[in-house]
Enzyme design. Structure first.
Site, short mmCIF file in Angstrom:
data_model
loop_
_atom_site.label_atom_id
_atom_site.label_comp_id
_atom_site.label_asym_id
_atom_site.label_seq_id
_atom_site.Cartn_x
_atom_site.Cartn_y
_atom_site.Cartn_z
N ASP A 35 0.84 -1.20 0.00
CA ASP A 35 0.00 0.00 0.00
C ASP A 35 0.88 1.25 0.00
N THR A 100 -3.11 5.33 -10.89
CA THR A 100 -3.32 4.18 -9.98
C THR A 100 -4.35 3.20 -10.53
N THR A 125 -16.19 -1.72 -9.79
CA THR A 125 -17.30 -1.01 -9.13
C THR A 125 -18.56 -1.04 -10.00
N ASP A 126 -19.71 -0.86 -9.36
CA ASP A 126 -20.97 -0.77 -10.12
C ASP A 126 -21.01 0.50 -10.98
N GLU A 127 -20.14 1.47 -10.67
CA GLU A 127 -20.18 2.74 -11.41
C GLU A 127 -19.74 2.58 -12.87
N TYR A 150 -13.57 9.23 -12.26
CA TYR A 150 -13.30 8.04 -11.44
C TYR A 150 -13.83 6.78 -12.12
N LYS A 154 -11.86 3.37 -13.49
CA LYS A 154 -12.17 2.02 -12.99
C LYS A 154 -12.58 1.11 -14.15
N ASN A 179 -22.11 0.46 -3.38
CA ASN A 179 -21.62 1.44 -2.40
C ASN A 179 -21.49 0.78 -1.01
N TYR A 207 -26.20 16.63 -1.33
CA TYR A 207 -26.09 17.21 -2.67
C TYR A 207 -27.45 17.31 -3.36
N ASP A 272 -25.14 20.57 -6.12
CA ASP A 272 -25.02 19.16 -6.50
C ASP A 272 -23.62 18.82 -7.03
N GLY A 275 -22.41 16.03 -12.84
CA GLY A 275 -22.61 14.72 -13.47
C GLY A 275 -23.09 13.65 -12.51
N HIS A 276 -23.78 14.04 -11.47
CA HIS A 276 -24.19 13.12 -10.39
C HIS A 276 -25.05 11.97 -10.93
P1 NAD Z 1 -9.95 3.66 -0.04
O1 NAD Z 1 -9.75 4.96 -0.71
O2 NAD Z 1 -10.48 3.62 1.36
O3 NAD Z 1 -8.56 2.86 0.00
C1 NAD Z 1 -7.70 2.81 -1.10
C2 NAD Z 1 -6.38 2.22 -0.63
O4 NAD Z 1 -5.50 2.12 -1.76
C3 NAD Z 1 -5.65 3.08 0.41
O5 NAD Z 1 -5.12 2.27 1.43
C4 NAD Z 1 -4.56 3.76 -0.39
O6 NAD Z 1 -3.43 4.08 0.39
C5 NAD Z 1 -4.26 2.68 -1.42
N1 NAD Z 1 -3.66 3.23 -2.64
C6 NAD Z 1 -4.09 4.30 -3.36
N2 NAD Z 1 -3.26 4.52 -4.40
C7 NAD Z 1 -2.30 3.56 -4.33
C8 NAD Z 1 -1.18 3.27 -5.14
N3 NAD Z 1 -0.87 4.02 -6.22
N4 NAD Z 1 -0.41 2.20 -4.80
C9 NAD Z 1 -0.73 1.45 -3.71
N5 NAD Z 1 -1.77 1.69 -2.89
C10 NAD Z 1 -2.55 2.74 -3.22
O7 NAD Z 1 -10.85 2.80 -1.02
P2 NAD Z 1 -11.99 1.72 -0.69
O8 NAD Z 1 -13.27 2.42 -0.50
O9 NAD Z 1 -11.48 0.77 0.32
O10 NAD Z 1 -12.07 0.99 -2.11
C11 NAD Z 1 -11.24 -0.13 -2.39
C12 NAD Z 1 -11.50 -0.57 -3.81
O11 NAD Z 1 -12.86 -0.91 -3.98
C13 NAD Z 1 -11.20 0.50 -4.86
O12 NAD Z 1 -10.64 -0.13 -5.98
C14 NAD Z 1 -12.58 1.08 -5.19
O13 NAD Z 1 -12.58 1.59 -6.50
C15 NAD Z 1 -13.44 -0.15 -5.04
N6 NAD Z 1 -14.84 0.06 -4.67
C16 NAD Z 1 -15.14 0.79 -3.55
C17 NAD Z 1 -16.48 0.90 -3.16
C18 NAD Z 1 -16.88 1.70 -1.94
O14 NAD Z 1 -18.07 1.89 -1.71
N7 NAD Z 1 -15.97 2.14 -1.10
C19 NAD Z 1 -17.48 0.28 -3.91
C20 NAD Z 1 -17.12 -0.43 -5.06
C21 NAD Z 1 -15.80 -0.54 -5.42
O1 DAU Z 2 -21.04 2.61 -6.01
C1 DAU Z 2 -19.72 2.27 -5.73
C2 DAU Z 2 -18.92 3.51 -5.43
O2 DAU Z 2 -19.42 4.01 -4.19
C3 DAU Z 2 -17.42 3.27 -5.35
O3 DAU Z 2 -16.95 2.83 -6.59
C4 DAU Z 2 -16.68 4.53 -4.89
O4 DAU Z 2 -15.31 4.23 -4.68
C5 DAU Z 2 -17.30 5.00 -3.59
O5 DAU Z 2 -16.70 6.22 -3.19
C6 DAU Z 2 -18.80 5.19 -3.74
O6 DAU Z 2 -19.08 6.28 -4.67
P1 DAU Z 2 -20.30 7.30 -4.41
O7 DAU Z 2 -20.08 8.48 -5.24
O8 DAU Z 2 -21.61 6.60 -4.52
O9 DAU Z 2 -20.04 7.57 -2.83
P2 DAU Z 2 -20.09 8.90 -1.97
O10 DAU Z 2 -20.08 8.46 -0.55
O11 DAU Z 2 -19.11 9.91 -2.41
O12 DAU Z 2 -21.55 9.48 -2.30
C7 DAU Z 2 -22.70 8.71 -2.01
C8 DAU Z 2 -23.93 9.54 -2.42
O13 DAU Z 2 -24.04 10.66 -1.53
C9 DAU Z 2 -23.83 10.11 -3.80
O14 DAU Z 2 -25.13 10.12 -4.39
C10 DAU Z 2 -23.34 11.53 -3.59
C11 DAU Z 2 -23.97 11.90 -2.26
N1 DAU Z 2 -23.19 12.82 -1.42
C12 DAU Z 2 -21.85 12.59 -1.25
C13 DAU Z 2 -21.10 13.40 -0.44
C14 DAU Z 2 -19.62 13.15 -0.25
C15 DAU Z 2 -23.82 13.88 -0.77
O15 DAU Z 2 -25.05 14.07 -0.91
N2 DAU Z 2 -23.07 14.69 0.02
C16 DAU Z 2 -21.73 14.51 0.22
O16 DAU Z 2 -21.11 15.30 0.95
#
Ligand code: NAD
Ligand code: DAU
Length: 347
Positions: A35, A100, A125-127, A150, A154, A179, A207, A272, A275-276
């Site tokens: 990491d 990355t 991701t589902d995105e 983003y 992905k 999410n 938002y 907002d 591109g939400h």
């Molecule tokens: P996060 O941002 O909490 O953690 C990312 C980790 O990757 C961190 O520990 C960071 O230090 C490390 N990292 C970043 N750049 C790096 C690099 N260049 N080399 C090595 N390490 C690096 O992310 P998360 O929410 O735990 O998401 C993990 C994975 O799951 C990601 O690939 C994300 O796209 C995917 N994902 C997340 C969600 C979600 O809701 N959080 C949902 C679907 C998919």
């Molecule tokens: O769906 C999977 C994705 O979920 C992952 O691939 C991403 O890594 C992860 O960050 C997450 O993306 P979202 O954009 O869905 O998550 P976020 O928590 O940023 O936002 C969730 C929802 O809430 C989204 O509709 C935007 C809204 N939002 C977000 C923030 C940060 C707000 O209304 N206010 C806020 O301050």
């Protein structure tokens, strides 16, 4: 049976939950956590396993191909979580996301191919599908229509996995989770931001009209699915992971305030996200066929998450008082100054 698992990005939210789950469920498995410790990586997320002889940490960047290959040598399985993961930061500047999420993913795949690693799991991701509805859920073979920088980065990493399975026969499986919510999520993301702001009596910045919908998949359900896919997913296949816990952001904000016994007028409607995406929805019958089911419904997921942050101020307070403050001011300073107050409805 996996003996040594290389985990990239294991110090983040999902990665740290996955490592803890893997080490508890597979007592013979060793872990190499590779990491870069970006702002989102936090060694404290794994403090409870740091001294375990089965765990090793390597500070390295997936964009550095030689470092990835050196750390992966001797591993028979690979899981790639490493990513820039926040949509709002990708809107500000997506350069690190390309480095990355695409180049890094490529380097992990090359090393796994050259070292003849037996199983690779890549976290997408589902995105990647873009917006979808319950009436028309996305299946794994559907086209990608990513809309944020983003999501595009992905999608590129996800497609590269497919290319490595087809071209080189690499045993790579792709997971596409919804999410995630739960312990150790960096408080820039909506759910931990809303919870920690509510705990401090600060505004919850929702938002737009707050009617965008997300599935709230409890991270422990997700990591169970990921271990299953690492061990039993089929080469070159992708698998959707969803809990069917879909709820709007405004309803989620209200649930958080109910759980924490705080007033709804902490909610502020702010400008907002550009591109939400209004909603993601996936068909997850492929994963169901492998025997996975989510164990946490929406209410339980939010309640557990809110309680965890209430009981772990020592984890998030240092984060929110550091660099995070500058980020918060950039993202929310003007937005909150021009916010629309909560008036009992979202419109
Ligand atoms: P996060 O941002 O909490 O953690 C990312 C980790 O990757 C961190 O520990 C960071 O230090 C490390 N990292 C970043 N750049 C790096 C690099 N260049 N080399 C090595 N390490 C690096 O992310 P998360 O929410 O735990 O998401 C993990 C994975 O799951 C990601 O690939 C994300 O796209 C995917 N994902 C997340 C969600 C979600 O809701 N959080 C949902 C679907 C998919
Ligand atoms: O769906 C999977 C994705 O979920 C992952 O691939 C991403 O890594 C992860 O960050 C997450 O993306 P979202 O954009 O869905 O998550 P976020 O928590 O940023 O936002 C969730 C929802 O809430 C989204 O509709 C935007 C809204 N939002 C977000 C923030 C940060 C707000 O209304 N206010 C806020 O301050």
């Amino acid at each position: 049976m996996m003996k040594k698992v290389f985990v990239a990005g294991g110090a983040g939210f999902i990665g740290s939950n996955f490592i803890r789950h893997l080490m508890a469920q597979r007592p013979d498995a060793h872990v190499v956590n590779f990491d870069a410790l970006t702002y989102a990586g936090n060694p404290r997320n794994l403090a409870d396993v740091a001294d375990d002889t089965r765990y090793a940490f390597v500070h390295g960047n997936v964009a550095d191909a030689a470092a990835v290959a050196a750390a992966m040598r001797g591993c028979d399985a690979v899981v790639n979580f490493a990513a820039e993961s926040h949509v709002d930061r990708s809107i500000e500047d997506a350069a690190d996301f390309m480095e990355t999420n695409l180049r890094g993913a490529y380097n992990v795949l090359v090393a796994a191919r050259d070292l003849e690693v037996e199983r690779v799991l890549h976290i997408s991701t589902d995105e990647v599908y873009g917006p979808a509805t319950k009436e028309n859920p996305r299946r794994e073979d559907d086209a990608f229509l990513p809309r944020s920088p983003y999501a595009v980065s992905k999608a590129a990493g996800d497609m590269m996995c497919h290319a490595f399975a087809e071209t080189y026969g690499l045993q790579v499986v792709v997971a596409r989770p919804a999410n995630n919510v739960g312990p150790y999520q960096y408080p820039e993301k909506a759910m931990p931001l809303f919870v920690t702001n509510a705990l401090d009596g600060q505004p919850l910045p929702v938002y737009g009209d707050g009617l965008q919908i997300r599935d709230r998949l409890y991270v422990e359900d997700n990591v169970r699915a990921l271990l299953l896919l690492l061990e039993r997913g089929e080469r070159g296949e992708a698998y959707n992971i969803q809990a069917d816990n879909h709820v709007s952001n405004i309803d989620a904000a209200r649930t958080i305030l109910d759980v924490l016994d705080k007033p709804y007028d902490l909610i502020q409607f702010v400008e907002d996200r550009a591109g939400h995406d209004p909603c993601y929805y996936m068909d997850w019958s492929k994963l169901r066929a492998l025997g996975w089911q989510p164990e946490h419904d929406y209410t339980d997921t939010i309640a557990r998450t809110a309680r965890w942050y209430a009981e772990h101020r020592d984890w998030w307070e240092p984060i929110k008082s550091g660099d995070f403050r500058r980020y918060y001011e950039r993202q929310y300073g003007d937005r909150l100054a021009n916010a629309r107050p909560y008036a009992g409805t979202s419109s």
